[in-house]
Design a protein around this motif. Structure first.
Motif, PDB file in Angstrom:
ATOM      1  N   LYS A  42      41.419  38.891  21.980  1.00  0.00           N
ATOM      2  CA  LYS A  42      42.439  38.842  23.028  1.00  0.00           C
ATOM      3  C   LYS A  42      43.584  39.768  22.638  1.00  0.00           C
ATOM      4  O   LYS A  42      44.196  39.601  21.583  1.00  0.00           O
ATOM      5  N   LEU A  43      43.846  40.758  23.496  1.00  0.00           N
ATOM      6  CA  LEU A  43      44.915  41.723  23.275  1.00  0.00           C
ATOM      7  C   LEU A  43      46.010  41.532  24.318  1.00  0.00           C
ATOM      8  O   LEU A  43      45.795  40.919  25.358  1.00  0.00           O
ATOM      9  N   THR A  44      47.175  42.091  24.020  1.00  0.00           N
ATOM     10  CA  THR A  44      48.255  42.116  25.000  1.00  0.00           C
ATOM     11  C   THR A  44      48.634  43.565  25.279  1.00  0.00           C
ATOM     12  O   THR A  44      48.505  44.433  24.411  1.00  0.00           O
ATOM     13  N   MET A  45      49.078  43.830  26.491  1.00  0.00           N
ATOM     14  CA  MET A  45      49.505  45.176  26.878  1.00  0.00           C
ATOM     15  C   MET A  45      50.807  45.082  27.644  1.00  0.00           C
ATOM     16  O   MET A  45      50.924  44.306  28.598  1.00  0.00           O
ATOM     17  N   SER A  46      51.804  45.871  27.234  1.00  0.00           N
ATOM     18  CA  SER A  46      53.096  45.913  27.915  1.00  0.00           C
ATOM     19  C   SER A  46      53.197  47.176  28.758  1.00  0.00           C
ATOM     20  O   SER A  46      52.817  48.268  28.312  1.00  0.00           O
ATOM     21  N   ALA A  47      53.703  47.032  29.977  1.00  0.00           N
ATOM     22  CA  ALA A  47      53.894  48.166  30.879  1.00  0.00           C
ATOM     23  C   ALA A  47      55.058  47.845  31.799  1.00  0.00           C
ATOM     24  O   ALA A  47      55.514  46.706  31.884  1.00  0.00           O
ATOM     25  N   TRP A  48      55.551  48.861  32.490  1.00  0.00           N
ATOM     26  CA  TRP A  48      56.623  48.648  33.446  1.00  0.00           C
ATOM     27  C   TRP A  48      56.154  49.058  34.839  1.00  0.00           C
ATOM     28  O   TRP A  48      55.125  49.724  34.989  1.00  0.00           O
ATOM     29  N   GLY A  49      56.922  48.688  35.845  1.00  0.00           N
ATOM     30  CA  GLY A  49      56.579  49.108  37.203  1.00  0.00           C
ATOM     31  C   GLY A  49      56.687  47.968  38.198  1.00  0.00           C
ATOM     32  O   GLY A  49      57.129  46.859  37.876  1.00  0.00           O
ATOM     33  N   GLY A  50      56.268  48.262  39.428  1.00  0.00           N
ATOM     34  CA  GLY A  50      56.337  47.295  40.504  1.00  0.00           C
ATOM     35  C   GLY A  50      54.995  46.646  40.792  1.00  0.00           C
ATOM     36  O   GLY A  50      54.081  46.662  39.959  1.00  0.00           O
ATOM     37  N   ASP A  51      54.873  46.122  41.995  1.00  0.00           N
ATOM     38  CA  ASP A  51      53.663  45.387  42.378  1.00  0.00           C
ATOM     39  C   ASP A  51      52.418  46.266  42.365  1.00  0.00           C
ATOM     40  O   ASP A  51      51.343  45.825  41.941  1.00  0.00           O
ATOM     41  N   VAL A  52      52.558  47.508  42.846  1.00  0.00           N
ATOM     42  CA  VAL A  52      51.397  48.405  42.871  1.00  0.00           C
ATOM     43  C   VAL A  52      50.931  48.717  41.457  1.00  0.00           C
ATOM     44  O   VAL A  52      49.729  48.708  41.160  1.00  0.00           O
ATOM     45  N   ASP A  53      51.884  48.990  40.568  1.00  0.00           N
ATOM     46  CA  ASP A  53      51.528  49.287  39.176  1.00  0.00           C
ATOM     47  C   ASP A  53      50.818  48.104  38.529  1.00  0.00           C
ATOM     48  O   ASP A  53      49.824  48.274  37.820  1.00  0.00           O
ATOM     49  N   LYS A  54      51.333  46.920  38.775  1.00  0.00           N
ATOM     50  CA  LYS A  54      50.708  45.711  38.215  1.00  0.00           C
ATOM     51  C   LYS A  54      49.281  45.553  38.737  1.00  0.00           C
ATOM     52  O   LYS A  54      48.347  45.291  37.966  1.00  0.00           O
ATOM     53  N   LYS A  55      49.097  45.751  40.033  1.00  0.00           N
ATOM     54  CA  LYS A  55      47.783  45.625  40.648  1.00  0.00           C
ATOM     55  C   LYS A  55      46.800  46.623  40.046  1.00  0.00           C
ATOM     56  O   LYS A  55      45.652  46.277  39.712  1.00  0.00           O
ATOM     57  N   VAL A  56      47.243  47.864  39.883  1.00  0.00           N
ATOM     58  CA  VAL A  56      46.350  48.912  39.365  1.00  0.00           C
ATOM     59  C   VAL A  56      45.988  48.648  37.913  1.00  0.00           C
ATOM     60  O   VAL A  56      44.821  48.779  37.513  1.00  0.00           O
TER      61      VAL A  56
END
Length: 438
Positions: A42-56
């Motif tokens: 199990k890994l974790t990944m951090s990213a930023w952005g809005g709803d579209v970024d999260k969906k993609v």
């Protein structure tokens, strides 16, 4: 009772410590840490952005899980900017950083603090050709001190948006990469319309944002730092470029001045004026396609930028890196490698999120003729611009450098100081910034 060490036992102890230190350094410096896990990870990944970024990202991580069923990645979305960088940096320093993290301009800062792992060993083992896959320049954006610290994920060049209706009405040929600065000025003059002394339509727009003014510097053969990392922003090439750039607003009057923009209302910039049909040409990125598509009656297209002494354009980019706190760097690499592949990048196109970094994906029919576009757009302009992308001076002192530049370029663009004086001041202050190491 204290233990007395003989010279031989002391030497043995020192040798053992040295071997441990070398082994640890080799593991930490290589970016590799054993083989990929065979069991569940199990890994974790951090990213930023809005709803579209999260969906993609969720779609892409689901595809990665399908390819590697033993690897599950939990996505952690956060606001971007300095808050993101500080939060992730603090987490890594505390030993609780994510396994995979999205980075952009901050890559060198994280690398200089030993918070992310160099990926060169993984790249060699995977036989990933960075230049062929992403373009030589785009790959260098994520390098630091000769090592690769992140893999390009999205990389959309800044291109020229133009209003076809306004061009046709003025009898001006559409722009292309063959244009020179003189062609740009000539077109902007013809496309600027005045009625009763008031400008009702602007030919072009200049603003105090580094992708704009820095592009003109690089097009004129200038740069911000020399090959050794010393400031070189007050060069004759840059002075000439900034004089020409500033003249567009104050001498030729084909671009709004900062005061003109302010008169349009708070938050109004080139994107808004372009959407309103009051601006014939603007430099911007992929993100403006959705906005332009949504404006009824706006007849527009895109083109690579013109050139000066040489082609040059900026790009907005992000990459994926591995935290030094990750317990599973080999597994994290498998996920990153997949997300850089054609299959892993396809959701970026399908959801109109951004321009994918993978050049084969940029050149695919899915990108060149996207199903979501309501009109025919020259999407090939992004791939055509890839060789012209310049590497900005993304040192660990990037934020400090940018503030010095922005403050003084702002004075120039408000016509309060001459370009030559503005650049001389920037040069002096950048020398202080670089000498202090940020």
């Amino acid at each position: 009772m204290a233990t007395v060490r003989t010279p031989r036992s002391t030497a043995a102890l020192l040798l053992a410590c040295a071997l441990v230190a070398v082994t640890f350094a080799a593991c930490a410096g290589s970016g590799g840490s054993g083989e990929p896990s065979k069991g569940s990870v199990k890994l974790t990944m951090s990213a930023w952005g809005g709803d579209v970024d999260k969906k993609v990202y969720e779609q892409r991580l689901a595809l990665a899980h399908k390819k590697y069923p033993n690897i599950t990645v939990q996505l952690q979305m956060a606001p971007g900017g300095e808050d993101y960088s500080q939060k992730i940096s603090t987490a890594i320093a505390g030993g609780k950083g994510p396994d995979i993290l999205e980075l952009a301009e901050q890559t060198s800062a994280f690398a200089s603090k030993n918070q992310i792992l160099p990926l060169d060993e993984h790249i060699r083992e995977s036989k990933l050709d960075l230049g062929a896959t992403f373009g030589e320049t785009t790959s260098k954006i994520f390098a630091h001190d000769g090592k690769q610290y992140a893999i390009p994920d999205r990389s959309g060049a800044m291109v020229l948006y133009y209003n076809k209706k306004l061009f046709d009405a003025a009898g001006v040929s559409y722009p292309s990469a063959d244009w020179t600065w003189n062609d740009l000025l000539s077109a902007a003059q013809k496309l600027t319309v005045r009625q009763s002394g008031e400008v009702t339509q602007w030919g072009f727009a200049t603003i105090n944002w580094w992708p704009y003014w820095m592009t003109f510097m690089y097009q004129n053969g200038g740069r911000v730092l020399d090959d050794s990392g010393r400031p070189d922003i007050d060069s004759p090439q840059n002075v000439q470029a900034m004089q020409w750039y500033n003249d567009l607003a104050w001498k030729h009057k084909v671009s709004p001045t900062p005061r003109d923009f302010a008169n349009y209302g708070q938050g109004v910039g080139p994107d808004q004026l372009f959407a309103q049909g009051k601006l014939a040409m603007e430099i911007t990125g992929f993100w403006n396609i959705a906005a332009a598509n949504s404006v009824k009656g706006l007849d527009w297209d895109i083109s690579p930028l013109w050139h000066g002494r040489q082609p040059a354009t900026s790009a907005f980019f992000n990459g994926l890196a591995i935290s030094r706190t990750s317990k599973y760097p080999a597994d994290a690499w498998k996920v990153i490698e997949f997300m850089a592949s054609q299959e892993g990048q396809r959701p970026i196109i399908d959801n109109a999120e951004d321009a994918p970094a993978n050049l084969q994906v940029q050149q695919s029919d899915a990108f060149l003729k996207p199903k979501w576009s309501s009109r025919t757009v020259n999407m090939g302009a992004f791939a055509e611009s890839s060789d012209a992308i310049f590497v900005p001076p993304l040192t660990p002192q990037w934020n400090e450098m940018l503030k010095v530049c922005t403050d003084n370029i702002d004075l120039m663009m408000n016509n309060k100081v001459e370009p030559k004086k503005a650049l001389a001041t920037i040069q002096q202050r950048l020398e202080q910034v670089m000498s202090q190491g940020g």
